[in-house]
Design an enzyme around this catalytic site. Structure first.
Site, PDB file in Angstrom:
ATOM      1  N   ARG A 304      13.140  51.855 108.914  1.00  0.00           N
ATOM      2  CA  ARG A 304      14.067  52.750 108.215  1.00  0.00           C
ATOM      3  C   ARG A 304      13.721  52.845 106.725  1.00  0.00           C
ATOM      4  O   ARG A 304      13.901  53.890 106.110  1.00  0.00           O
ATOM      5  CB  ARG A 304      15.532  52.357 108.428  1.00  0.00           C
ATOM      6  CG  ARG A 304      16.495  53.461 107.980  1.00  0.00           C
ATOM      7  CD  ARG A 304      17.946  53.208 108.335  1.00  0.00           C
ATOM      8  NE  ARG A 304      18.333  53.628 109.671  1.00  0.00           N
ATOM      9  CZ  ARG A 304      18.688  54.873 110.009  1.00  0.00           C
ATOM     10  NH1 ARG A 304      18.698  55.835 109.099  1.00  0.00           N
ATOM     11  NH2 ARG A 304      19.022  55.162 111.244  1.00  0.00           N
ATOM     12  N   GLU A 707      27.237  54.303 106.531  1.00  0.00           N
ATOM     13  CA  GLU A 707      26.231  53.772 105.626  1.00  0.00           C
ATOM     14  C   GLU A 707      25.878  54.652 104.423  1.00  0.00           C
ATOM     15  O   GLU A 707      25.663  54.131 103.324  1.00  0.00           O
ATOM     16  CB  GLU A 707      24.948  53.464 106.410  1.00  0.00           C
ATOM     17  CG  GLU A 707      25.097  52.272 107.325  1.00  0.00           C
ATOM     18  CD  GLU A 707      23.980  52.212 108.343  1.00  0.00           C
ATOM     19  OE1 GLU A 707      23.111  51.340 108.214  1.00  0.00           O
ATOM     20  OE2 GLU A 707      23.966  53.050 109.266  1.00  0.00           O
TER      21      GLU A 707
HETATM   22 MO1  MOS Z   1      24.396  48.478 110.734  1.00  0.00          MO
HETATM   23  S1  MOS Z   1      23.385  47.806 109.022  1.00  0.00           S
HETATM   24  O1  MOS Z   1      23.256  49.608 111.351  1.00  0.00           O
HETATM   25  O2  MOS Z   1      24.694  47.145 111.727  1.00  0.00           O
END
Ligand code: MOS
Length: 750
Positions: A304, A707
């Site tokens: 990623r 996120e």
């Molecule tokens: Mo999350 S950092 O994709 O558990």
């Protein structure tokens, strides 16, 4: 307040896994951990511990009936160290006793006689010694080696970023109960019930169907319970398996901080080339990821980083290389952003350095290079929207930047010891697991004869509000009140073969599965009603506001009558559905593909006020324009954006994870590890949503939220650098995060 659990949380009535009432016979486990970072066990004295009254068993690697092996990508990690020790805090034995205090007292009595080797702690040292967990990865587009000749300006440098402690309020824990036929039922605080089930089954040598995992809700996770909840569950299960009694393992805060992995520290090199007018032509970056002692999720996290190496920018010639470096620290693991924050800090530093060298504001370079719709990312996927630019424009127009910069200049001129700085931070984050196969979810929906509805999915509620979103999706799809809907615990018997609730995909994938399952039930109900009421094709029927409609005409049947009559007519009121994110693929040979369902874009303005006498600072304003699609719940999405922002600011400023030269965590208490609190949060946080976007492929045109907003915090790093420069115009920026007050002060007077 719409958030489902608010009332329960406020009254202390929410049941976390440790709150489940346990039988009196329940035993407690404590962990014996490796005292050294690298070496081997010569002898281990268990006899003294075993003699302590109340101790029921001391279990080691020899007591594992199945395979002493954990790991979801690379199976390289033992549950209990056999002979080799790889990090301080690595589990070596499990003590089971009648109380937790007795178990811990006995664990402390176990003497390990070890032979000690010099540990590797630094990723670049690991790289030099060829201590790599996997083959290097390289994403490339254009002609990155040939493009330098055309560049009017080239900047090079290094960036360091530190770890980060998850600090979920609820520490790691699990509770195991032996069941019939030698099986185990686990209550586990995990983001990934299926991973706990699979790994526990392997440890015990059982088929997966003999291990049931139930997850009620988590008191926070942030990625820290994606892979690393498994150990404690498997250990509890091992104890229950041997003693045929329920066993609970609950780490205290100190154990949790020392035993479990954190965000990966990265050490990175960059080289960036621009045209004279600030167009980025070429970018080369190398990430040395400190992966810790075992693979855990490191390879996926590094991947990623490569995906997000160019953040929101279009760059025609790119070469991004990543090394997954094995060291002797606790395995670093998933943490909100999953490698993207580390990568984005580097590209922003590269642009910042180039701007400094060229004498143009770096925000002008940022703006000039924002990706447009149909531009290619280095992995060969086209940007599906123009939201990188739309959010930036909107942020700028809201912020009256020229006036803000003038005010800051005036303020800085008047105040010799207090300086202000500002920075803009664009964010582009891809939504989907980068391992394509993981992009699947399932839902099981039961409509009961009283019209109430029970929904089971793979999604784990960890405070992010996924249950509220799923309840709303259910109610909206069935046309009923949300009060009728109950979201069940996450359980491997009701939802099998699930992916972790991670990668910000929980509401998206499980929400789609819920829509499908509810759609199936609704279709059956409408067919039945059309026949029973003798009215035309069932497609003309609809349910909304708890009533059956023919076109716009309300009929006599309400939801309850519909359900009741359907049941009497023996119509199936339950459905299971499976959702697989469509159209995505990725080829790991060429590192090209449509890896993501879509991207989330946005931009933030961060300002800071720096006390140049003390090195302390306060973030003043955070203004965010964020692309949330048609938000399913603006209150929840706002909460996620604010929380993520503050967590991101913490990573680049206060939170410093330190180890000594032996590999021992120094910052292992909350008196030594400073995390953001309400006084640290920016005085003012504004979150504005971009409303209409062409690529909102989440349920009901929503977008993922968890996120992406974390990375807005990176803007705080550059705002601080600007404030420091106002005090010391000659200061060469050092791109080392976190910029703790200590580091700031040292730099100001160096
Ligand atoms: Mo999350 S950092 O994709 O558990």
């Amino acid at each position: 307040m719409k958030y489902r659990d608010t009332r329960l949380h406020l009254r202390g009535e929410s049941l976390f896994s440790d709150d489940h009432s346990v039988p009196e016979a329940t035993l407690m486990g404590a962990i014996v951990a490796s005292p050294i970072a690298r070496g081997r066990i010569l002898t281990m004295d268990l006899a003294t511990a075993k003699k302590i009254p109340g101790v029921k068993a001391v279990l080691t690697a020899d007591d594992i009936p199945g395979e002493n092996q954990l790991g979801n990508i690379i199976r390289d990690e033992p549950l209990l160290a056999g002979g080799e020790l790889r990090f301080i805090g690595q589990p070596v034995a499990l003590v089971v006793a009648d109380t937790a205090a007795t178990a811990r007292r006995a664990a402390a009595k176990i003497q390990l006689n070890c032979e000690e080797d010099t540990p590797i702690l630094d990723p670049r040292e690991a790289f030099e010694k060829n201590s790599l967990i996997a083959e290097p990865r390289c994403f490339q587009i254009g002609d990155p080696d040939g493009a330098w000749a055309d560049c009017a300006h080239i900047a090079e440098g290094t960036v360091e970023s530190g770890g980060q402690e998850h600090l979920y309020l609820e520490t790691q824990n699990a509770y195991a109960v032996p069941t019939e036929h030698g099986g185990i039922k686990l209550v586990s605080s995990t983001q990934s019930p299926t991973a706990v089930q699979r790994n526990t089954a392997g440890i015990l040598g059982l088929p997966m169907h003999m291990v049931e995992v139930d997850t009620p809700r988590l008191g926070g996770a942030f990625g820290g319970k994606e892979d690393q909840a498994t150990h404690w569950a498997a250990l509890a299960a091992l104890g229950a398996f041997h003693l045929n009694k329920p066993v609970k393992v609950l780490l205290d805060r100190w154990e949790d901080m020392r035993f479990t992995g954190k965000r990966h520290p990265y050490s990175s090199d960059f080289k960036i080339g621009l045209s004279a007018d600030g167009k980025i032509l070429a970018y080369q970056v190398t990430f040395y990821q400190n992966a810790g002692a075992f693979a855990d999720l490191s390879t996926a996290i590094l991947e990623r980083s490569l995906f997000h190496a160019t953040n929101s920018y279009f760059i025609p010639h790119v070469k991004a290389t990543g090394y997954c470096c094995r060291t002797n620290l606790p395995p670093f693991t998933a943490f909100r952003g999953f490698g993207a924050p580390q990568a984005m800090l580097v590209i922003e530093a590269a642009i910042h350095k180039a701007g400094g060298g060229m004498g143009i504001p770096y925000s002008r370079i940022q703006e000039k290079n924002l990706i447009r719709r149909n531009d290619l990312f280095p992995y060969g996927m086209k940007a599906r929207s123009g939201n990188a630019r739309a959010s930036w424009r909107r942020l700028k127009s809201m912020s009256a930047l020229p006036a803000l910069h003038r005010e800051m200049k005036t303020f800085n001129a008047k105040n010799p010891l207090v300086k202000k700085g500002a920075a803009l931070m664009p964010v582009c984050f891809g939504i989907s697991f980068t391992s394509t196969f993981m992009n699947q979810a399932n839902a099981l929906v039961h409509v009961y004869t009283d019209g109430s509805v029970g929904v089971s999915t793979a999604a784990v509620e960890m405070g992010q509000g996924v249950n509220s979103k799923l309840a709303q999706i259910t109610a909206r799809t069935l046309g009923i009140n949300v009060e009728r809907v109950k979201i069940e615990t996450t359980n491997t018997t009701r939802n099998a073969n699930t992916s972790p609730t991670a990668a910000s995909t929980g509401a998206d994938m499980n929400g789609h599965a819920v829509i499908m399952a509810c759609g199936t039930i609704l279709e059956r109900l409408k067919r039945f009603a059309a026949g029973a009421l003798e009215i035309g094709p069932h497609q003309n029927l609809a349910v909304f506001s708890e009533r059956v409609f023919l076109g716009n005409k309300p009929l006599a049947w309400d939801w309850q009558t519909l359900v009741r009559n359907a049941y009497l007519a023996r119509i199936n009121l339950s459905a299971q559905a499976h959702y697989a994110t469509p159209k995505i693929f990725f080829d790991r040979e060429t590192n090209k593909g449509r890896a993501f369902a879509y991207h989330v874009h946005g931009a933030a303005l961060i300002t800071v006020e720096l006390d140049c006498l003390r090195g302390t600072y306060r973030f003043e304003l955070a203004r965010i324009v964020h692309d949330a699609g048609q938000s399913l719940d603006p209150l929840i999405d706002r909460g996620q954006a604010e929380g993520a922002l503050v967590q991101g600011l913490g990573w680049i400023s206060l939170e410093e994870v330190l180890y000594d030269e032996k590999g021992r965590l120094i910052t292992d208490t909350l008196s030594g590890y400073k995390v953001p609190d309400i006084f640290f949060a920016p005085r003012e946080i504004q979150v504005d949503f971009l409303s209409r976007t062409p690529d909102s492929d989440g349920p009901y045109n929503s977008k993922a939220i968890g996120e992406p907003p974390y990375m807005y915090g990176i803007g705080g790093f550059f705002a601080l650098l600007e404030a420091m420069k106002a005090f010391r115009p000659d200061l060469e920026p050092d791109y080392t995060a976190p910029l703790t007050p200590e580091r700031v002060l040292t730099a100001l007077y160096s």
